[in-house]
Design a protein around this motif. Sequence first.
Motif, mmCIF file in Angstrom:
data_model
loop_
_atom_site.group_PDB
_atom_site.id
_atom_site.type_symbol
_atom_site.label_atom_id
_atom_site.label_comp_id
_atom_site.label_asym_id
_atom_site.label_seq_id
_atom_site.Cartn_x
_atom_site.Cartn_y
_atom_site.Cartn_z
ATOM 1 N N LEU A 65 18.937 4.503 3.196
ATOM 2 C CA LEU A 65 19.057 5.143 2.116
ATOM 3 C C LEU A 65 19.717 6.513 2.108
ATOM 4 C CD1 LEU A 65 15.063 4.884 -0.306
ATOM 5 C CD2 LEU A 65 18.484 4.451 -0.926
ATOM 6 N N LEU A 66 20.695 6.692 2.248
ATOM 7 C CA LEU A 66 21.284 8.076 2.111
ATOM 8 C C LEU A 66 21.115 9.085 0.335
ATOM 9 C CD1 LEU A 66 25.039 8.753 3.785
ATOM 10 C CD2 LEU A 66 22.097 9.454 4.152
ATOM 11 N N PRO A 67 21.292 9.603 -0.209
ATOM 12 C CA PRO A 67 20.717 9.584 -2.198
ATOM 13 C C PRO A 67 22.107 8.890 -2.091
ATOM 14 C CG PRO A 67 21.608 11.737 -0.650
ATOM 15 C CD PRO A 67 21.017 11.142 0.000
ATOM 16 N N ALA A 68 21.308 8.417 -3.596
ATOM 17 C CA ALA A 68 21.686 7.400 -4.095
ATOM 18 C C ALA A 68 22.792 6.923 -4.421
ATOM 19 C CB ALA A 68 20.989 7.689 -5.838
ATOM 20 N N MET A 69 23.943 5.883 -4.131
ATOM 21 C CA MET A 69 25.304 6.065 -4.301
ATOM 22 C C MET A 69 25.593 6.228 -5.954
ATOM 23 S SD MET A 69 26.354 4.446 -1.761
ATOM 24 C CE MET A 69 27.716 3.769 -1.809
ATOM 25 N N ALA A 70 26.648 6.732 -6.513
ATOM 26 C CA ALA A 70 27.193 6.820 -7.475
ATOM 27 C C ALA A 70 27.701 6.009 -8.307
ATOM 28 C CB ALA A 70 27.950 8.099 -7.234
ATOM 29 N N ALA A 71 28.192 4.950 -7.637
ATOM 30 C CA ALA A 71 28.709 3.985 -8.520
ATOM 31 C C ALA A 71 28.188 3.226 -9.172
ATOM 32 C CB ALA A 71 29.335 2.655 -7.091
ATOM 33 N N ALA A 72 28.825 2.536 -10.385
ATOM 34 C CA ALA A 72 27.934 2.903 -11.609
ATOM 35 C C ALA A 72 27.148 0.850 -11.096
ATOM 36 C CB ALA A 72 29.185 2.082 -12.433
ATOM 37 N N LEU A 73 26.090 0.813 -12.019
ATOM 38 C CA LEU A 73 25.259 -0.246 -11.889
ATOM 39 C C LEU A 73 26.306 -1.620 -11.965
ATOM 40 C CD1 LEU A 73 21.907 0.680 -12.912
ATOM 41 C CD2 LEU A 73 22.781 0.096 -10.855
ATOM 42 N N ALA A 74 26.205 -1.878 -11.126
ATOM 43 C CA ALA A 74 26.745 -4.103 -11.563
ATOM 44 C C ALA A 74 26.544 -4.063 -13.004
ATOM 45 C CB ALA A 74 27.099 -5.047 -10.750
ATOM 46 N N GLY A 75 26.724 -5.705 -13.835
ATOM 47 C CA GLY A 75 25.762 -6.176 -14.778
ATOM 48 C C GLY A 75 25.484 -5.621 -15.739
ATOM 49 N N ALA A 76 26.331 -4.115 -16.394
ATOM 50 C CA ALA A 76 25.762 -4.120 -18.060
ATOM 51 C C ALA A 76 26.076 -4.894 -18.990
ATOM 52 C CB ALA A 76 26.887 -2.654 -18.454
ATOM 53 N N ASN A 77 27.147 -6.259 -19.352
ATOM 54 C CA ASN A 77 27.185 -6.587 -20.161
ATOM 55 C C ASN A 77 27.304 -8.034 -18.982
ATOM 56 O OD1 ASN A 77 27.552 -4.811 -22.122
ATOM 57 N ND2 ASN A 77 28.679 -4.524 -20.879
ATOM 58 N N PHE A 104 12.101 0.236 -10.100
ATOM 59 C CA PHE A 104 10.408 -0.009 -9.723
ATOM 60 C C PHE A 104 9.950 1.321 -9.409
ATOM 61 C CE2 PHE A 104 11.318 -4.477 -11.100
ATOM 62 C CZ PHE A 104 10.419 -4.656 -11.553
ATOM 63 N N ALA A 105 11.374 2.387 -9.220
ATOM 64 C CA ALA A 105 10.875 3.593 -8.815
ATOM 65 C C ALA A 105 11.863 4.117 -9.300
ATOM 66 C CB ALA A 105 11.297 3.132 -6.782
ATOM 67 N N GLY A 106 11.357 4.124 -10.838
ATOM 68 C CA GLY A 106 12.451 5.155 -11.512
ATOM 69 C C GLY A 106 13.837 4.485 -11.855
ATOM 70 N N ALA A 107 14.831 4.720 -12.309
ATOM 71 C CA ALA A 107 15.767 4.078 -13.032
ATOM 72 C C ALA A 107 16.518 3.310 -11.492
ATOM 73 C CB ALA A 107 16.880 5.120 -13.571
ATOM 74 N N ALA A 108 16.962 2.747 -11.420
ATOM 75 C CA ALA A 108 17.518 1.451 -10.876
ATOM 76 C C ALA A 108 19.181 2.246 -10.945
ATOM 77 C CB ALA A 108 18.287 0.443 -11.147
ATOM 78 N N LYS A 109 19.034 2.219 -9.246
ATOM 79 C CA LYS A 109 20.730 3.042 -8.568
ATOM 80 C C LYS A 109 21.066 2.525 -7.662
ATOM 81 C CE LYS A 109 18.764 8.122 -10.096
ATOM 82 N NZ LYS A 109 18.148 9.090 -9.258
ATOM 83 N N SER A 110 22.814 2.620 -7.808
ATOM 84 C CA SER A 110 23.041 1.682 -6.924
ATOM 85 C C SER A 110 23.387 1.950 -5.414
ATOM 86 C CB SER A 110 24.302 1.653 -7.599
ATOM 87 O OG SER A 110 25.483 3.002 -7.866
ATOM 88 N N THR A 111 22.808 0.802 -4.151
ATOM 89 C CA THR A 111 22.972 1.717 -3.104
ATOM 90 C C THR A 111 24.002 0.094 -2.668
ATOM 91 O OG1 THR A 111 21.308 -0.196 -2.872
ATOM 92 C CG2 THR A 111 20.840 1.893 -2.925
ATOM 93 N N GLY A 112 24.690 1.437 -1.383
ATOM 94 C CA GLY A 112 25.867 0.166 -0.420
ATOM 95 C C GLY A 112 24.777 -0.837 0.015
ATOM 96 N N HIS A 113 23.384 -0.708 0.374
ATOM 97 C CA HIS A 113 22.705 -2.521 1.384
ATOM 98 C C HIS A 113 22.268 -3.193 0.429
ATOM 99 C CE1 HIS A 113 19.367 -4.569 3.100
ATOM 100 N NE2 HIS A 113 19.563 -3.957 3.797
ATOM 101 N N GLY A 146 16.926 4.780 -5.649
ATOM 102 C CA GLY A 146 18.535 6.087 -5.036
ATOM 103 C C GLY A 146 17.391 7.002 -4.320
ATOM 104 N N ASN A 147 15.904 6.907 -4.015
ATOM 105 C CA ASN A 147 14.731 8.207 -3.441
ATOM 106 C C ASN A 147 14.802 7.210 -1.543
ATOM 107 O OD1 ASN A 147 12.747 10.018 -1.902
ATOM 108 N ND2 ASN A 147 11.949 9.105 -4.274
ATOM 109 N N PRO A 148 14.895 7.737 -0.551
ATOM 110 C CA PRO A 148 14.345 7.088 1.026
ATOM 111 C C PRO A 148 12.915 7.354 1.178
ATOM 112 C CG PRO A 148 15.275 9.178 0.977
ATOM 113 C CD PRO A 148 15.012 9.156 -0.391
ATOM 114 N N ALA A 149 12.030 8.140 0.599
ATOM 115 C CA ALA A 149 10.595 7.774 0.354
ATOM 116 C C ALA A 149 9.760 6.667 -0.440
ATOM 117 C CB ALA A 149 10.205 9.166 0.078
ATOM 118 N N ALA A 150 10.636 6.256 -1.392
ATOM 119 C CA ALA A 150 9.993 5.057 -2.215
ATOM 120 C C ALA A 150 10.432 4.037 -1.652
ATOM 121 C CB ALA A 150 11.350 4.881 -3.289
ATOM 122 N N GLY A 151 10.417 2.839 -1.687
ATOM 123 C CA GLY A 151 9.787 1.296 -1.610
ATOM 124 C C GLY A 151 8.748 1.244 -0.990
#
Length: 445
Positions: free
Chosen positions: A190-202, A235-244, A276-281
């Motif tokens: 996990l680096l800082p959260a990816m800035a790309a928009a989340l998939a699946g808005a509609n 489940f650790a705050g708002a969902a944020k997009s990641t590469g993984h 987006g938090n490396p200390a979460a999970g």
Amino acid sequence: MSRRSSGIAALLLAGAALVAGTAARSQLLPSLPLGNLPLPSAAQNVPIVGDLLSTLSPAQRSAATVPNLDRLGVGQDVSQLAQTSLADLRRLRLTELIRSNPTQLESGPNGVPVRRGVLIAIDPTDAQLRAAAAAGFQIEARNDLGGLVSVTLRAPGRLSPKAAMRRLLEAAPGLAADYDHVYEPAGGALLPAMAAALAGANPPPVPAGRTIVMIDGGVASHPSLAGASIVQQGFAGAAKSTGHGTAVASLLVGRDGAFRGAADGARLYVADVYGGNPAAGSATAIVRALAWAASKRPDAISISLVGPSNLLLQRAVAILSARGIRMTAAVGNDGPAAPIQYPAAYPGVIAVTAVDARDRALPEAGRAARLDFAAPGADMAAALPGRGYAQVRGTSFATPLVAARLAATGSPQALDREAARGSGKVGRGIVCRTCRTDPKVVGAK
């Protein structure tokens, strides 16, 4: 109906809200960039800690040890390290995770990261909670997970994890308790959260498809996911997009020209346990995600996370397994000298390893208490957040392929019938053998 049964019924009927993300674009680190490091060969069996890492620049050391959620697995250089070096690299990575997040994490037993000052009481009685309070513990949160109650306790003062556990068990004899362990993605971190928009808005409707839940980081928008039905919950705050998370999702439901996910057409629910938090999970976040997953009545759950055994997580997995909910999980990428990883090692979970394009087990695949199946996990492409593709490597990326086939066939016994032979430790065989997309075909980086 008993209280426990009604709790499970409530769990299965629970709903979830779709979490929206911010619209932007960012780049992914496709692999672990070690550059021209003086890497030892397997024959030399040289420990990394004493010999190799002492020669690295700060930038190289960071690339080799800092966990992040945007790298797509281990690099080829790392996969060729000796088993002891891979295990040493794991220890360094966990140490660096703790060091980089001192207010959130501390070192628990065996040096694994745990949430600082937090213990979990599992199905405690009122008397046990009163005894814990008298000993100075404060209730931070209480979760009824449908037949499984967990109470997060904040330890008094600055007790070490072991000292806090000792005090709690002395105050409340017979209490089932554990640390709130933190789990890593099994193929990159996990680096800082990816800035790309989340998939699946509609999300579009899926008339007669299967339902799969993945527990991972959040999923970014991508052309291959534009037509997929995706709902995300944090489940650790708002969902944020990641590469993984984006890569794993594309391997499940992606569709874009020559690129095709193994469960194309399925409805995908994404449980983001990192935010987006490396200390979460943490174990508590993963268990809440599992409860949400169960409410979707999935055909399979894909878990590309690894960590130590945890009593709360073990009991949650047992409840889902008893209800017939099928789960797949990665064995990790820290080599056979590293500790056995969970939840893959729990009964009721299908443990997954990875093979390359020649059907050979990856040398960096983790040791398994029980190895069930293998699937492609190298020499393959997956989606990058925003657009484009990257080459991926690791058991993280084999796991969704097995989950896809499990959802399609309906049972591990059906997977046995399609499993092909491979070289090395591949469990009962390789499934989804033709599910690999050649990186050259899609111009993967």
